[in-house]
Scaffold this active site. Structure first.
Site: not given
Ligand code: SF4
Length: 378
Positions: A95, A108, A115, A119, A122, A179-180, A211, A233-235, A310, A353
Site C-alpha cells: 500500500e 507514505c 515484514c 512487532c 503491527c 516493511g522495515e 523510519s 519506532s521506539l514503542h 488502531n 498507520c
Molecule cells: S512495525 Fe514496521 S518493522 Fe515492525 S513488523 Fe510492522 S512493518 Fe515490520
C-alpha cells in the site's frame, strides 16, 4: 522486436542509468535526459521522449520498459487521504498512502511485501515476510502517486524555476509503509537517491524520512551512504517491554539504539530524531513509562510522535484512552521534549498507520493461528 525480459529503467538511480547507457555506447547526458522524462514528466512511453534521438528511442523500446507497480484499488477518504493498493505479483500487494495537509503533502511508501520483524502490535508483521520490493517498485510508488495526483508537471515546473518543496502536491516522503526499510537497504537507498536527485524528484533531505525499528548497523550505513531524516519506532521505555513489542530489540537493545541515534545525528539533515511511540492501553502508556522515556532519551536530541493505536482484528491490544495520551504527552512536554500526537487519518479507507495490511492476504495464516492460540488459552 522487443525482448521478453526487458530492463525496468525505474530500477536505476542516476549513476546506475549512466552506467547502463554507457553499456549501450550512449553518452551520460542521454541517460539524464531519459531520467528527466521518466521522473519529472512521469513519462513511461519512449516515443513521447521527443528530444531523445529517434534511434535511441527505438533501441530502448526493444530492450527496456518504464514499469511502475499496478494499482488494483484506489480509495479516497472523506479527509482527503488517498490509498492505493498495488499489485506486486504472486498475490502480493503493498500500500501507498497520500496524506494532504494545509502546507504539505506526504506520501507514505512501502519497502517490503510483508515484514519479518513481527512487532507485536503491527498488522503488517502479522502477515509475515513475503519479499523485498525492487527499487522500481519503491520509487514506482512516488512515480505513480505523482502521476495520479497530477503532480508530475507541477514538479517539473518547480524544478525548472529552481524552487524546492513549496507548493508541490507531494512535498514529503516517509518510508513508513509496509516493511522495515533498512532490511531492504540497497533498493531503498537507490530509491532515496532518486527522491533527492534533481534529475528525478529533487526533494530536500529534510523532507525524506526513513523510519526504522532499529537495525543498528544499517542505521550507521544509512548515515554514511545517504543520510535523510530519521524516525525510530521506539514503542517502549525499557528493554524488557521492547523485547516483547519490537523483537529486534533482543538483537539491538536500547543502549545500542540510543548510541546509534547519536551517531546518526552527526550527519543527519535534521538535528533531531523522531521517536514513534504507539499508545497501547495498559501496556506502555503509564506515567512510569513516560518518566522512563525521559531518562532514556536524555542524551538524544529528539521529538516524540505519539500514535493512538488502531485496533485490527485479533491484535490483542486496545488504544489508550485520549486522557491517558494527554497525560503521557504532558510528562514528556514538561521535561522539554517536543511531543505531538498523531491525528488519525483515513480511518474510513483503512489507511491509518498500522492498518496498512488490513485487506492484504495473510500469507502465513498467522492471524488465524493467533486467534486459535488465544481460544485455547481462554
Ligand atoms: S512495525 Fe514496521 S518493522 Fe515492525 S513488523 Fe510492522 S512493518 Fe515490520
Amino acid at each position: 522486436m522487443s525482448t521478453s525480459n526487458p530492463v525496468n529503467l525505474l530500477d536505476f538511480d542516476v549513476d546506475g542509468l549512466v552506467a547502463w547507457f554507457a553499456g549501450l555506447g550512449e553518452k551520460p547526458f542521454r541517460a539524464r535526459q531519459v531520467m528527466r522524462w521518466m521522473h519529472h514528466e512521469g513519462c513511461a512511453d519512449f516515443d513521447a521522449m521527443t528530444d531523445v534521438a529517434k534511434s535511441l528511442r527505438a533501441k530502448l523500446k526493444e530492450i527496456a520498459v518504464v514499469r511502475p507497480p499496478v494499482p488494483v484499488r484506489d480509495s479516497i477518504s472523506a479527509d482527503g487521504t488517498r490509498k492505493w493498493l498495488l499489485d506486486v505479483g504472486n498475490a502480493n500487494a503493498v500500500e501507498t498512502v497520500f496524506i494532504p495537509e494545509t502546507n504539505r503533502g506526504t506520501l507514505c511508501v512501502s519497502s517490503q511485501a510483508g515484514c519479518a520483524l513481527d512487532c507485536a502490535f503491527c498488522s503488517t508483521g502479522k502477515q509475515g515476510f513475503n519479499r523485498n520490493l525492487s527499487a522500481a517498485e519503491i520509487i514506482g510508488q512516488l512515480w505513480l502517486a505523482n502521476n495520479l495526483l497530477g503532480a508530475a508537471r507541477d514538479q517539473a515546473a518547480d524544478l525548472e524555476a529552481g524552487e524546492r518543496d513549496n507548493g508541490r502536491i507531494i512535498s514529503n516522503v516517509v518510508m513508513m509503509g509496509m516493511g522495515e526499510p533498512l532490511a531492504n537497504f540497497d533498493n531503498v537507498v537507490t530509491a532515496l537517491r532518486l527522491m533527492l536527485d534533481d534529475h528525478a524528484y529533487g526533494l530536500s533531505r529534510r523532507r525524506v524520512t526513513v523510519s526504522t525499528s532499529g537495525i543498528v548497523p544499517a542505521m550507521d550505513r544509512l548515515r554514511d551512504e545517504c543520510p535523510v531524516a530519521l524516525a525510530v519506532s521506539l514503542h517502549a521505555s525499557n528493554d524488557a517491554l521492547r523485547d516483547r513489542l519490537v523483537p529486534i530489540n533482543q538483537k539491538y537493545p536500547l543502549r545500542e539504539l540510543m548510541a546509534a541515534c547519536q551517531r546518526y545525528l552527526e550527519r543527519a539533515p535534521r538535528d533531531f530524531v523522531t521517536f514513534e511511540y504507539v499508545m497501547l492501553d495498559g501496556v506502555n502508556d503509564s506515567d512510569t513509562h513516560a518518566r522512563e522515556l525521559v531518562a532514556l532519551v536524555r542524551d538524544v536530541p529528539c521529538k516524540f510522535n505519539l500514535i493512538p493505536f488502531n485496533p485490527f482484528p485479533d491484535s490483542g491490544f486496545l488504544r489508550s484512552p485520549a486522557e491517558r495520551i494527554r497525560r503521557f504527552a504532558s510528562i514528556l512536554i514538561d521535561a522539554g521534549i517536543v511531543t505531538t500526537t498523531r491525528k488519525t487519518r483515513g480511518d474510513d479507507v483503512d489507511a491509518a498507520c498500522g492498518q496498512l495490511a488490513g485487506q492484504v492476504q495473510d500469507k502465513t495464516r498467522r492471524t488465524v493461528r493467533l486467534k486459535q492460540e488465544r481460544e485455547i488459552r481462554s
